[in-house]
Design an enzyme around this catalytic site. Structure first.
Site, PDB file in Angstrom:
ATOM      1  N   SER A   1       0.757  -1.221  -0.030  1.00 17.02           N
ATOM      2  CA  SER A   1       0.758   0.138  -0.017  1.00 17.02           C
ATOM      3  C   SER A   1       0.250   0.928  -0.361  1.00 17.02           C
ATOM      4  O   SER A   1       0.150   2.693  -0.368  1.00 17.02           O
ATOM      5  CB  SER A   1      -0.679   0.013   1.276  1.00 17.02           C
ATOM      6  OG  SER A   1      -2.221  -0.941   0.743  1.00 17.02           O
TER       7      SER A   1
ATOM      8  N   LYS B   1       0.072   4.043  -2.738  1.00 11.53           N
ATOM      9  CA  LYS B   1      -0.755   4.811  -2.599  1.00 11.53           C
ATOM     10  C   LYS B   1      -0.818   5.641  -2.377  1.00 11.53           C
ATOM     11  O   LYS B   1      -0.970   7.464  -2.475  1.00 11.53           O
ATOM     12  CB  LYS B   1      -2.249   4.501  -0.815  1.00 11.53           C
ATOM     13  CG  LYS B   1      -2.965   4.116  -1.626  1.00 11.53           C
ATOM     14  CD  LYS B   1      -4.223   3.107  -0.151  1.00 11.53           C
ATOM     15  CE  LYS B   1      -4.598   2.039  -0.596  1.00 11.53           C
ATOM     16  NZ  LYS B   1      -4.303   0.725  -0.171  1.00 11.53           N
TER      17      LYS B   1
ATOM     18  N   SER C   1      -5.740   3.363   4.699  1.00 15.98           N
ATOM     19  CA  SER C   1      -5.077   2.783   3.997  1.00 15.98           C
ATOM     20  C   SER C   1      -6.478   2.224   2.856  1.00 15.98           C
ATOM     21  O   SER C   1      -6.250   0.885   2.443  1.00 15.98           O
ATOM     22  CB  SER C   1      -3.828   1.956   4.209  1.00 15.98           C
ATOM     23  OG  SER C   1      -3.683   1.718   2.556  1.00 15.98           O
TER      24      SER C   1
ATOM     25  N   LYS D   1       3.229   6.417   4.692  1.00 18.06           N
ATOM     26  CA  LYS D   1       2.519   5.482   4.267  1.00 18.06           C
ATOM     27  C   LYS D   1       2.885   3.919   4.177  1.00 18.06           C
ATOM     28  O   LYS D   1       4.168   4.504   4.034  1.00 18.06           O
ATOM     29  CB  LYS D   1       2.354   5.976   2.400  1.00 18.06           C
ATOM     30  CG  LYS D   1       1.250   4.913   2.469  1.00 18.06           C
ATOM     31  CD  LYS D   1      -0.599   5.190   2.835  1.00 18.06           C
ATOM     32  CE  LYS D   1      -1.435   4.126   2.371  1.00 18.06           C
ATOM     33  NZ  LYS D   1      -1.454   2.898   3.506  1.00 18.06           N
TER      34      LYS D   1
END
Length: 374
Positions: A49, A52, A109, A214
């Protein structure tokens, strides 16, 4: 425009002051893009993730350009509603604002929220992934290929990037200060408090100066993190990829950030325009022109070395008319210990036209008239 020299603060070959338990790591200055510490940074790995970061960048760019607004309403498609993994359980046809979907993407997320926003911008998930890859190419992320916007990798072997490329897109995202309204939030909620959002980046709560960014975890990727923090004007990005557990990724990022804040500082070079000698203009309507320089961007130095900065001005003795506004006349070079850290162009602040025959005749007449008067 500023041209930076190659990594004046980089580690010497074989030097490794840190023990990072991961496949790859990078510590980058978020202002200059300079790499302060790295290993395995060009190895292609699954990002999970951490992917992202690129959608978030595209969302910020769309908002800042006015193409979408935080208050716009997005309707959930069957594709978005069908996403697995981390999610806020969007239902087909359910509506949320851009702001709400941003919060779900950046804080929790949420794969469904990220997909819904991507479709809203590009019309389809496929179109949005193309935007992601195009933007990656523009940023110089030469070892990156995205297959989706979520980072899910069960059905692909091609969704790959590198720690260095992650740092590049993190730097681009952090240039949008609005993103901190989302990436620094520890807890939030949606649907009138029914859906709780808890930040997957625990540094937001426990590390002073955190600005984001992130996390990512899958079986293929391991535990990944792009962590950013700012202290005393120094903004750093610490990327960890392929850690075996969550503790290792957070401890690795903290170790790099702590080392960076302890050993480096950001300074803005002092350039005195009074040191610029006038440039003679050949056959111009003016005999000389003064060079200008934009306000210098900050540079990164080893702590305690800013007094060693040396500034060298290289300026043309003359320039032929016509001179265009913004025309480069020379440069200022900033160096330390023999290494060039930055170059700042010197340019013409205004235009100077070429003398015409009439101009020369008027000038000759004025000189003759002046001689006669004497």
């Amino acid at each position: 425009m500023i041209a930076f020299a190659a990594a004046p603060c980089a580690l010497a070959e074989g030097e490794n002051p840190l023990e990072i338990k991961a496949k790859a790591a990078v510590l980058m200055d978020a202002s200059t893009g300079e790499v302060l510490y790295a290993f395995g940074e060009r190895e292609k790995l699954y990002p999970a993730s951490v992917t992202k970061i690129m959608p978030l960048l595209l969302f910020m760019e769309a908002i800042d350009s006015g193409r979408i607004a935080l208050t716009d309403t997005v309707t959930t498609s069957p594709t978005a509603a069908g996403k697995g993994g981390s999610q806020i359980w969007l239902k087909e046809g359910e509506t949320m604002t851009v702001d709400e979907l941003l919060r779900a993407t950046a804080i929790a997320s949420a794969n469904d929220a990220c997909t819904a926003l991507g479709e809203f911008i590009a019309g389809s998930e496929e179109g949005f992934v193309k935007m992601m890859n195009d933007r990656a190419a523009q940023l110089g992320m030469n070892d990156t290929h995205f297959v989706n916007c979520s980072g899910l990798d069960d059905d692909t072997t091609e969704h790959l990037t590198t720690a260095y490329d992650v740092a590049l897109m993190s730097k681009a995202l952090l240039a949008h200060e609005r993103i901190r309204n989302y990436t620094t939030v520890w807890m939030d909620s949606l649907r009138g408090g029914e859906t709780q959002l808890v930040n997957t980046n625990r540094l937001v709560r426990f590390y002073s100066g955190t600005t984001g960014l992130k996390t990512g975890t899958t079986a293929k990727a391991g535990h990944c993190l792009s962590a950013s923090a700012e202290r005393d004007g120094l903004h750093l990005i610490a990327v960890v990829m392929g850690a075996q557990n969550s503790t290792d990724r957070f401890e690795g990022a903290k170790a790099m950030l702590n080392w960076g804040f302890a050993n480096f500082e950001t300074v803005k070079p002092e350039i005195d325009p009074a040191a610029f000698t006038p440039v003679k203009v050949i056959r111009g309507t003016r005999e000389q022109i003064i060079a200008s320089v934009d306000e210098p961007s900050p540079i990164t130095l080893k702590s305690g070395t800013k007094n060693n900065l040396e500034t060298k001005v290289e300026l043309a003795e003359n320039v032929a008319a016509p001179v265009e506004k913004g025309q480069i006349l020379g440069k200022v070079t900033v160096s330390a210990e023999g290494k060039v850290l930055a170059e700042y162009p010197l340019f013409a602040a205004e235009a100077v036209a070429k003398r015409t025959l009439l101009d020369m005749m008027k000038r000759m007449l004025a000189e003759l008239t002046g001689s006669a008067a004497e």
